[in-house]
Design an enzyme around this catalytic site. Structure first.
Site, mmCIF file in Angstrom:
data_model
loop_
_atom_site.group_PDB
_atom_site.id
_atom_site.type_symbol
_atom_site.label_atom_id
_atom_site.label_comp_id
_atom_site.label_asym_id
_atom_site.label_seq_id
_atom_site.Cartn_x
_atom_site.Cartn_y
_atom_site.Cartn_z
ATOM 1 N N HIS A 315 9.607 4.104 56.298
ATOM 2 C CA HIS A 315 9.780 5.393 55.636
ATOM 3 C C HIS A 315 11.089 5.991 56.103
ATOM 4 C CE1 HIS A 315 8.945 9.458 54.235
ATOM 5 N NE2 HIS A 315 8.047 8.902 53.448
ATOM 6 N N ASP A 372 1.207 4.549 51.186
ATOM 7 C CA ASP A 372 0.910 3.583 50.138
ATOM 8 C C ASP A 372 0.205 2.347 50.668
ATOM 9 O OD1 ASP A 372 2.063 5.136 48.132
ATOM 10 O OD2 ASP A 372 4.064 4.470 48.693
HETATM 11 N N1 ACO Z 1 9.690 -4.651 55.477
HETATM 12 C C1 ACO Z 1 10.612 -5.288 56.239
HETATM 13 N N2 ACO Z 1 11.732 -4.720 56.714
HETATM 14 C C2 ACO Z 1 11.950 -3.425 56.411
HETATM 15 C C3 ACO Z 1 11.030 -2.680 55.632
HETATM 16 C C4 ACO Z 1 9.882 -3.339 55.159
HETATM 17 N N3 ACO Z 1 8.982 -2.671 54.395
HETATM 18 N N4 ACO Z 1 11.501 -1.421 55.473
HETATM 19 C C5 ACO Z 1 12.668 -1.367 56.120
HETATM 20 N N5 ACO Z 1 12.930 -2.577 56.708
HETATM 21 C C6 ACO Z 1 14.090 -2.905 57.573
HETATM 22 C C7 ACO Z 1 15.361 -3.077 56.759
HETATM 23 O O1 ACO Z 1 15.533 -4.420 56.351
HETATM 24 C C8 ACO Z 1 16.411 -2.612 57.721
HETATM 25 O O2 ACO Z 1 16.610 -3.654 58.668
HETATM 26 P P1 ACO Z 1 18.100 -3.917 59.282
HETATM 27 O O3 ACO Z 1 18.408 -2.677 60.075
HETATM 28 O O4 ACO Z 1 17.951 -5.136 60.091
HETATM 29 O O5 ACO Z 1 19.016 -4.082 58.100
HETATM 30 C C9 ACO Z 1 15.722 -1.465 58.480
HETATM 31 O O6 ACO Z 1 14.316 -1.785 58.417
HETATM 32 C C10 ACO Z 1 15.975 -0.085 57.890
HETATM 33 O O7 ACO Z 1 15.636 -0.116 56.491
HETATM 34 P P2 ACO Z 1 16.334 0.789 55.372
HETATM 35 O O8 ACO Z 1 16.127 0.162 54.047
HETATM 36 O O9 ACO Z 1 17.753 1.089 55.797
HETATM 37 O O10 ACO Z 1 15.500 2.129 55.523
HETATM 38 P P3 ACO Z 1 15.427 3.308 54.447
HETATM 39 O O11 ACO Z 1 15.085 4.528 55.201
HETATM 40 O O12 ACO Z 1 16.679 3.333 53.624
HETATM 41 O O13 ACO Z 1 14.248 2.874 53.465
HETATM 42 C C11 ACO Z 1 12.086 2.556 52.554
HETATM 43 C C12 ACO Z 1 12.964 3.381 53.534
HETATM 44 C C13 ACO Z 1 12.742 2.516 51.173
HETATM 45 C C14 ACO Z 1 10.733 3.244 52.418
HETATM 46 C C15 ACO Z 1 11.899 1.121 53.122
HETATM 47 O O14 ACO Z 1 11.296 1.162 54.395
HETATM 48 C C16 ACO Z 1 11.122 0.208 52.175
HETATM 49 O O15 ACO Z 1 11.699 -0.380 51.260
HETATM 50 N N6 ACO Z 1 9.747 0.093 52.369
HETATM 51 C C17 ACO Z 1 8.916 -0.677 51.494
HETATM 52 C C18 ACO Z 1 8.588 0.108 50.226
HETATM 53 C C19 ACO Z 1 7.616 1.249 50.480
HETATM 54 O O16 ACO Z 1 6.592 1.090 51.139
HETATM 55 N N7 ACO Z 1 7.933 2.416 49.903
HETATM 56 C C20 ACO Z 1 7.079 3.596 49.993
HETATM 57 C C21 ACO Z 1 7.707 4.654 50.834
HETATM 58 S S1 ACO Z 1 6.599 6.007 51.018
HETATM 59 C C22 ACO Z 1 6.708 6.850 49.561
HETATM 60 O O17 ACO Z 1 7.708 6.899 48.901
HETATM 61 C C23 ACO Z 1 5.515 7.498 49.119
#
Ligand code: ACO
Length: 426
Positions: A315, A372
């Site tokens: 998140h 979620d």
């Molecule tokens: N699985 C594996 N790795 C992940 C995940 C995941 N679900 N989420 C983030 N990471 C990793 C990224 O690869 C990144 O790694 P790195 O630093 O080695 O490159 C690091 O964690 C940071 O991730 P970002 O994408 O920069 O984080 P951001 O804050 O931009 O994204 C998000 C947040 C979009 C929610 C992301 O965690 C994601 O895509 N999660 C899966 C989708 C999801 O569950 N969305 C619902 C969010 S809650 C809502 O909207 C109600």
């Protein structure tokens, strides 16, 4: 003494001072609204990770502690002691309703839940099998054609009326979108049912409002189902300046109709990085298939060359357990004995959670289960089809979007949302 931040441009050694504005809770902000006029430069903040786009009194999140409050009250207290309609009232009026206020609010929403017959015909224009989120977004925008006088929505009474109308109608529009997607006849709202029960009714009933009964004649909408759905709506009611709310405020800033702003919010919510994740979680759990396969998928999630992500994890704001996820995990345990929870999906989810919470990759990136991750298993137990998971999120969030829209309108400081860019082209 005024608190300020001083920045020095090392190229010219010129210093600039910017005011610090204190928050009542959470981080203070640096006021950079004059940054360009004073320095001739823009700021660059891809994804707005450090930018506050507005001042707000609605929702507070402490991502490090895993805390969420609506109008100052903790989400745990709200889900334990109050219904979703009380939460709607709280968000819109900054106070919980007394008994009489709640009764009036409930009655008004029941009366406003019908949609215009002409809007019903709109659904026929969409192909069979259309995703309910697409239909819901289009039909919500179309609602603006029935209440077109939006330039006169400019005082408290008109704000409240506009808000109550959309909160009341969205479940009906969502249920119609679903029934159209499966070719089933529409079921009109039943004024004698509560907000959350009515939504289950519109999804499940047969023409004429008849409900399928169990072998022993028992009611097919159980109280525990209504309570669970009501809690899910409450947990989704608002979440400050997320992507969909930012879309709503962006459209609001241009002066467009509030219902097209809500439609923009619905569109933004659909993506799987946001509200669409609840649908993707279940698809992913089904794809994983069994507990034995979990390790292989965790390895994929950690592989930087693989685009696979664990849906329902991570998140932007929560760097601790999402408090909404905690509440849903508790709810899931409560429902286990009462409803038909898919034990295989639950086992896979539990195993993923156990591994991820102890794995260096997830720990170092502060990736915890989000709302979620758990909502899908519960919604499945409520017999809500997967394609309706994100529309359920929409129903819960509509009050948040419209409250944010009203706050935007009342804030004399707000301007059209018009970010700048770092041009790197020819
Ligand atoms: N699985 C594996 N790795 C992940 C995940 C995941 N679900 N989420 C983030 N990471 C990793 C990224 O690869 C990144 O790694 P790195 O630093 O080695 O490159 C690091 O964690 C940071 O991730 P970002 O994408 O920069 O984080 P951001 O804050 O931009 O994204 C998000 C947040 C979009 C929610 C992301 O965690 C994601 O895509 N999660 C899966 C989708 C999801 O569950 N969305 C619902 C969010 S809650 C809502 O909207 C109600």
């Amino acid at each position: 003494m005024k608190s300020t931040v001083t920045m020095t441009d090392n190229r010219t050694e010129k210093s600039y001072e910017f005011d610090i504005i204190e928050a009542t809770r959470g981080p203070s902000v640096v006021d950079i609204s004059k940054f360009y006029s004073e320095t001739g430069m823009f700021t660059y903040d891809n994804g707005f990770t450090s930018t506050a786009s507005c001042k707000s009194k609605i929702t507070f999140i402490d991502g490090a502690k895993g805390e969420l409050r609506y109008r100052g009250i903790k989400i745990e207290e709200l889900t334990l002691n109050h219904t979703y309609l009380e939460i709607c009232y709280l968000l819109l009026n900054s106070k919980l309703p007394n008994e009489e206020e709640l009764q009036d609010f409930d009655l008004e929403l029941r009366h406003r839940s019908l949609i215009h017959e002409n809007l019903r015909h709109l659904f026929q224009a969409f192909p069979a099998g259309a995703h309910p989120m697409a239909t819901l977004s289009a039909a919500t925008a179309a609602l603006s054609t029935f209440y077109y006088d939006h330039l006169n929505i400019s005082n408290e009474a008109s704000y409240q009326e506009m808000a109550r109308r959309i909160i009341a109608k969205i479940p009906t529009v969502a249920a119609f979108a679903y029934r159209h997607s499966i070719g089933a006849p529409f079921i009109h709202p039943d004024i004698d049912r509560s907000f959350s029960e009515n939504f289950l009714y519109m999804l499940r009933a047969y023409p004429g409002g008849k409900m399928h009964r169990g072998r022993n004649g028992e009611h097919i909408i159980k109280d525990i189902e209504v309570k669970a759905l009501d809690t899910i709506f409450t947990l989704h009611a608002d979440h400050e300046q997320n992507a969909s709310t930012t879309a709503v405020r962006g459209v609001a800033s241009t002066g467009a109709h509030p219902y097209v702003a809500i439609s923009a919010g619905i569109s933004a919510l659909w993506g799987r990085a946001h509200g669409g994740a609840n649908e993707s979680v279940i698809a992913q759990l089904k794809m994983i298939g069994s507990v034995e396969n979990v390790d292989a998928f965790i390895a994929r999630a950690k592989d930087p060359t693989d685009e696979f992500r664990l849906m329902g994890f991570g998140h932007r704001v929560y760097k601790n357990f999402d408090p909404r996820a905690k509440i849903l995990k508790g709810l899931q345990d409560q429902l286990k004995n009462e409803l038909n929870l898919d034990s295989n999906l639950m086992q896979i989810a539990n195993k993923i959670e156990e591994i991820a919470l102890n794995d260096e990759y997830f720990i170092s990136r502060k990736l915890y289960p989000n709302i979620d991750f758990y909502s899908g298993v519960i919604l499945t137990a409520l017999q809500i089809p997967t394609s309706m998971f994100t529309p359920v999120f929409v129903i819960g969030r509509t009050v948040g979007w419209i409250t944010q829209w009203i706050e935007f309108k009342k804030d004399k400081e707000m301007k059209i949302a018009r970010p700048r860019q770092l041009y790197i082209g020819k």
